[in-house]
Design an enzyme around this catalytic site. Sequence first.
Site, short mmCIF file in Angstrom:
data_model
loop_
_atom_site.label_atom_id
_atom_site.label_comp_id
_atom_site.label_asym_id
_atom_site.label_seq_id
_atom_site.Cartn_x
_atom_site.Cartn_y
_atom_site.Cartn_z
CG ASN A 9 -39.48 17.71 -5.77
OD1 ASN A 9 -40.42 17.36 -6.50
ND2 ASN A 9 -38.23 17.79 -6.22
CD1 TRP A 10 -44.84 15.18 -2.36
CD2 TRP A 10 -46.75 14.66 -3.42
NE1 TRP A 10 -45.88 15.37 -1.48
CE2 TRP A 10 -47.05 15.05 -2.10
CE3 TRP A 10 -47.79 14.29 -4.28
CZ2 TRP A 10 -48.37 15.08 -1.61
CZ3 TRP A 10 -49.09 14.33 -3.80
CH2 TRP A 10 -49.38 14.71 -2.48
CG HIS A 94 -35.16 19.28 -9.11
ND1 HIS A 94 -34.43 18.16 -9.41
CD2 HIS A 94 -35.41 19.23 -7.78
CE1 HIS A 94 -34.25 17.45 -8.29
NE2 HIS A 94 -34.84 18.08 -7.30
CD GLU A 165 -33.18 20.41 -4.18
OE1 GLU A 165 -33.89 19.95 -3.27
OE2 GLU A 165 -33.35 20.11 -5.38
CB SER A 209 -30.30 13.10 1.72
OG SER A 209 -30.18 12.38 0.50
N GLY A 230 -37.48 15.71 -0.77
CA GLY A 230 -37.94 14.71 -1.72
C GLY A 230 -38.49 13.49 -1.01
N GLY A 231 -37.67 12.47 -0.88
CA GLY A 231 -38.10 11.18 -0.32
C GLY A 231 -38.86 11.28 0.99
P1 PGA Z 1 -34.30 14.13 -1.63
O1 PGA Z 1 -34.71 15.10 -2.85
O2 PGA Z 1 -34.81 14.78 -0.38
O3 PGA Z 1 -35.00 12.83 -1.93
O4 PGA Z 1 -32.83 14.01 -1.64
C1 PGA Z 1 -34.66 16.49 -2.71
C2 PGA Z 1 -34.97 17.15 -4.02
O5 PGA Z 1 -34.50 16.65 -5.06
O6 PGA Z 1 -35.67 18.18 -4.08
#
Ligand code: PGA
Length: 247
Positions: A9-10, A94, A165, A209, A230-231
Amino acid sequence: MSRKLIAGNWKMNGSLAANEALLKGVLGGLNAPACDIAVCVPSAYLAQCQTLLAGSPVALGAQDVSQHEAGAFTGEISTAMLKEFGVRYAIVGHSERRQYHGETDAVVAAKAQRALAGGVTPIVCVGETLAEREAGKTEEVVKRQLAAVIHLNGHCISEIVVAYEPVWAIGTGKTATPEQAQAVHAVLRAQLKAATPQSDRIAILYGGSMNAANAAQLLAQPDIDGGLIGGAALKAPDFLTIIAAAH
Ligand code: PGA
């Protein structure tokens, strides 16, 4: 579940140059992946990423989709438009959209239904805030969020993907422990089982995370069928390490 799904998820990150470098890095490092892979990119880059991903094992995803079919909805993007760019998945609900754009369970359910009707697989996000967890309400919250989607009539819920999440783990570096995540996944699995005889077709991803260092342990849990990243999806080596951990 057969194959796990690793979806990036960019969020609102990227540029033409950065996207090209990232996707070339990911595609160049893929070696007969044992899992399904997707990247959910900003809408402005769908055309670019469709071209870059053509013929590759990485599916294209969007980060949202309108609950409406077409018409006077300024700024929104329809399922039919996504389909024109070869989009296979759309994230819906989300926590950032629930939090900053006031999306309710009913809106999330309508979006999921619209995506399904148009042949796009919704990745339905659920998750509790820190305050809700501390108040002992985790189970109640995630079950309510999932119930809104799976109790809609007239669509095939076995075609959805669910992502657990926990809001407190998103972008904070505070990952849920494998045990904490597994406990919630088991609750969601039981809820899906009660709702459809085809529940074993529904992947339940963990997000929050997940990174190159903790992915293997999370993905080893019996009810964690993949990750929404995400990150760590913005760095090709990290994303590739997570993909390699999913088998
Ligand atoms: P994150 O984001 O891996 O940066 O915590 C995950 C997401 O929100 O889908």
